[in-house]
Design a protein around this motif. Structure first.
Motif, PDB file in Angstrom:
ATOM      1  N   MET A 120       7.681   4.066   6.658  1.00  0.00           N
ATOM      2  CA  MET A 120       8.075   5.165   5.761  1.00  0.00           C
ATOM      3  C   MET A 120       9.302   5.910   6.311  1.00  0.00           C
ATOM      4  O   MET A 120      10.189   6.292   5.563  1.00  0.00           O
ATOM      5  CB  MET A 120       6.905   6.126   5.548  1.00  0.00           C
ATOM      6  N   LYS A 121       9.345   6.085   7.634  1.00  0.00           N
ATOM      7  CA  LYS A 121      10.509   6.762   8.228  1.00  0.00           C
ATOM      8  C   LYS A 121      11.761   5.896   8.120  1.00  0.00           C
ATOM      9  O   LYS A 121      12.858   6.409   7.924  1.00  0.00           O
ATOM     10  CB  LYS A 121      10.218   7.126   9.688  1.00  0.00           C
ATOM     11  N   MET A 122      11.595   4.591   8.247  1.00  0.00           N
ATOM     12  CA  MET A 122      12.734   3.685   8.075  1.00  0.00           C
ATOM     13  C   MET A 122      13.271   3.821   6.652  1.00  0.00           C
ATOM     14  O   MET A 122      14.476   3.822   6.422  1.00  0.00           O
ATOM     15  CB  MET A 122      12.313   2.232   8.337  1.00  0.00           C
ATOM     16  N   GLN A 123      12.351   3.957   5.695  1.00  0.00           N
ATOM     17  CA  GLN A 123      12.763   4.056   4.296  1.00  0.00           C
ATOM     18  C   GLN A 123      13.390   5.413   3.986  1.00  0.00           C
ATOM     19  O   GLN A 123      14.383   5.500   3.269  1.00  0.00           O
ATOM     20  CB  GLN A 123      11.559   3.807   3.383  1.00  0.00           C
ATOM     21  N   THR A 124      12.821   6.484   4.547  1.00  0.00           N
ATOM     22  CA  THR A 124      13.304   7.832   4.239  1.00  0.00           C
ATOM     23  C   THR A 124      14.532   8.228   5.064  1.00  0.00           C
ATOM     24  O   THR A 124      15.499   8.757   4.534  1.00  0.00           O
ATOM     25  CB  THR A 124      12.184   8.867   4.498  1.00  0.00           C
ATOM     26  N   TYR A 125      14.467   7.971   6.375  1.00  0.00           N
ATOM     27  CA  TYR A 125      15.537   8.441   7.268  1.00  0.00           C
ATOM     28  C   TYR A 125      16.436   7.336   7.808  1.00  0.00           C
ATOM     29  O   TYR A 125      17.448   7.606   8.444  1.00  0.00           O
ATOM     30  CB  TYR A 125      14.930   9.193   8.468  1.00  0.00           C
ATOM     31  N   GLY A 126      16.026   6.081   7.583  1.00  0.00           N
ATOM     32  CA  GLY A 126      16.860   4.980   8.083  1.00  0.00           C
ATOM     33  C   GLY A 126      16.657   4.688   9.551  1.00  0.00           C
ATOM     34  O   GLY A 126      17.397   3.903  10.137  1.00  0.00           O
ATOM     35  N   GLN A 127      15.650   5.323  10.162  1.00  0.00           N
ATOM     36  CA  GLN A 127      15.371   5.012  11.564  1.00  0.00           C
ATOM     37  C   GLN A 127      13.948   5.398  11.945  1.00  0.00           C
ATOM     38  O   GLN A 127      13.313   6.187  11.262  1.00  0.00           O
ATOM     39  CB  GLN A 127      16.352   5.735  12.493  1.00  0.00           C
ATOM     40  N   TYR A 128      13.465   4.788  13.024  1.00  0.00           N
ATOM     41  CA  TYR A 128      12.163   5.165  13.567  1.00  0.00           C
ATOM     42  C   TYR A 128      12.256   5.115  15.089  1.00  0.00           C
ATOM     43  O   TYR A 128      12.475   4.051  15.675  1.00  0.00           O
ATOM     44  CB  TYR A 128      11.044   4.224  13.104  1.00  0.00           C
ATOM     45  N   GLU A 187       0.817  -1.209   0.000  1.00  0.00           N
ATOM     46  CA  GLU A 187       0.000   0.000   0.000  1.00  0.00           C
ATOM     47  C   GLU A 187       0.857   1.268   0.000  1.00  0.00           C
ATOM     48  O   GLU A 187       0.529   2.244  -0.655  1.00  0.00           O
ATOM     49  CB  GLU A 187      -0.863  -0.020   1.275  1.00  0.00           C
ATOM     50  N   ILE A 188       2.000   1.219   0.739  1.00  0.00           N
ATOM     51  CA  ILE A 188       2.775   2.466   0.909  1.00  0.00           C
ATOM     52  C   ILE A 188       4.078   2.532   0.118  1.00  0.00           C
ATOM     53  O   ILE A 188       4.595   3.612  -0.123  1.00  0.00           O
ATOM     54  CB  ILE A 188       3.069   2.748   2.404  1.00  0.00           C
ATOM     55  N   VAL A 189       4.618   1.383  -0.275  1.00  0.00           N
ATOM     56  CA  VAL A 189       5.875   1.391  -1.031  1.00  0.00           C
ATOM     57  C   VAL A 189       5.593   0.882  -2.438  1.00  0.00           C
ATOM     58  O   VAL A 189       5.231  -0.273  -2.631  1.00  0.00           O
ATOM     59  CB  VAL A 189       6.952   0.509  -0.359  1.00  0.00           C
ATOM     60  N   LEU A 190       5.749   1.775  -3.416  1.00  0.00           N
ATOM     61  CA  LEU A 190       5.375   1.429  -4.788  1.00  0.00           C
ATOM     62  C   LEU A 190       6.232   0.319  -5.381  1.00  0.00           C
ATOM     63  O   LEU A 190       5.728  -0.610  -5.980  1.00  0.00           O
ATOM     64  CB  LEU A 190       5.447   2.678  -5.672  1.00  0.00           C
ATOM     65  N   ASP A 191       7.529   0.434  -5.188  1.00  0.00           N
ATOM     66  CA  ASP A 191       8.431  -0.522  -5.831  1.00  0.00           C
ATOM     67  C   ASP A 191       9.293  -1.199  -4.779  1.00  0.00           C
ATOM     68  O   ASP A 191      10.248  -0.606  -4.274  1.00  0.00           O
ATOM     69  CB  ASP A 191       9.304   0.223  -6.852  1.00  0.00           C
ATOM     70  N   CYS A 192       8.933  -2.412  -4.418  1.00  0.00           N
ATOM     71  CA  CYS A 192       9.747  -3.097  -3.410  1.00  0.00           C
ATOM     72  C   CYS A 192       9.750  -4.603  -3.637  1.00  0.00           C
ATOM     73  O   CYS A 192       8.846  -5.160  -4.264  1.00  0.00           O
ATOM     74  CB  CYS A 192       9.250  -2.776  -2.003  1.00  0.00           C
ATOM     75  N   GLU A 193      10.789  -5.213  -3.120  1.00  0.00           N
ATOM     76  CA  GLU A 193      10.876  -6.672  -3.136  1.00  0.00           C
ATOM     77  C   GLU A 193      10.740  -7.117  -1.688  1.00  0.00           C
ATOM     78  O   GLU A 193      11.302  -6.497  -0.783  1.00  0.00           O
ATOM     79  CB  GLU A 193      12.235  -7.115  -3.699  1.00  0.00           C
ATOM     80  N   ILE A 194       9.965  -8.166  -1.452  1.00  0.00           N
ATOM     81  CA  ILE A 194       9.715  -8.611  -0.077  1.00  0.00           C
ATOM     82  C   ILE A 194      10.170 -10.052   0.106  1.00  0.00           C
ATOM     83  O   ILE A 194       9.706 -10.963  -0.582  1.00  0.00           O
ATOM     84  CB  ILE A 194       8.215  -8.483   0.276  1.00  0.00           C
ATOM     85  N   LEU A 195      11.101 -10.236   1.037  1.00  0.00           N
ATOM     86  CA  LEU A 195      11.568 -11.579   1.392  1.00  0.00           C
ATOM     87  C   LEU A 195      11.056 -11.889   2.798  1.00  0.00           C
ATOM     88  O   LEU A 195      10.799 -10.968   3.578  1.00  0.00           O
ATOM     89  CB  LEU A 195      13.100 -11.640   1.360  1.00  0.00           C
ATOM     90  N   GLN A 196      10.904 -13.165   3.117  1.00  0.00           N
ATOM     91  CA  GLN A 196      10.361 -13.524   4.425  1.00  0.00           C
ATOM     92  C   GLN A 196      11.204 -14.588   5.113  1.00  0.00           C
ATOM     93  O   GLN A 196      11.875 -15.390   4.459  1.00  0.00           O
ATOM     94  CB  GLN A 196       8.916 -14.022   4.280  1.00  0.00           C
TER      95      GLN A 196
END
Length: 212
Positions: A120-128, A27-36
């Protein structure tokens, strides 16, 4: 210029939790790969073989506590950002995960909006850093024993606390240290008071969760 695709690792032993985060990410990240991953060993294996950008990891797995592998993850991939996403008490546990190298700590009790913000903060700033953890960090700067209550113990008290955690009794500890049994009982009482605990089970848990 093409934007870098973000690679996420979702690590939790409950597939429903992982699936819930997948929906949020889509929903929030347009282009991503997800591993589990569902175990700590799988987390390490995935980190070693894939260029993970952000790892969202639970605190506890059937094969151990993720606190123990954070330094290893960072050593393998120093650039990776780690968000601990867990049901354990933030006020008690957040700082030790941050001190171990995690870049954020988020409670599973958080509202959906906060979870999105954290990602989103982890993606933008690298921390939350949540308001709760922020407050804990400020307090720990002024009082280092908040981060690790074991810091309240003297070297001798810590030595005795570790013996209790290993299952030794008063008499065995007294014999090992060549002191009277009632001296050990007195120190035990002092350890419990300093750590604000009631029994050996709580002591063992504290030592396990706050080992350096």
């Amino acid at each position: 210029m093409l934007e870098h695709k973000t690679t996420f690792l979702l690590a939790d032993d409950h597939s429903l939790i992982r699936q819930g985060i997948v929906f949020l990410l889509e929903e929030i990240v347009l282009d991503c790969e997800i591993l589990q991953a569902s175990t700590l060993s799988k987390v390490l294996e995935t980190v070693e073989t894939n260029p993970i950008d952000i790892a969202i990891i639970d605190a506890h797995f059937p094969d151990g506590n993720s606190l123990t592998i954070i330094p290893q993850i960072k050593k393998t991939r120093p650039e990776i950002k780690i968000l601990i996403f867990t049901g354990i008490d933030e006020e008690i546990h957040a700082l030790k995960f941050i001190n171990a190298g995690a870049n954020g700590f988020l409670s599973k009790l958080s509202e959906e909006e906060e979870i999105k913000q954290a990602i989103m903060k982890m993606q933008t700033y690298g921390q939350y850093i949540s308001p709760v953890t922020q407050s804990l960090l400020m307090n720990s700067l002024q009082n280092p024993t908040i981060a690790n209550p074991l810091n309240r113990l003297t070297e001798r008290e810590m030595e005795i606390a570790e013996m209790y955690a290993k299952g030794l009794g008063n008499l065995e500890i007294a014999n090992k240290l060549d002191v009277k049994q009632n001296t050990i009982s007195t120190i035990k009482k002092r350890i419990f008071e300093k750590l604000n605990i009631q029994n050996i089970v709580e002591l063992s848990e504290l030592i396990k969760n706050n080992h350096q």
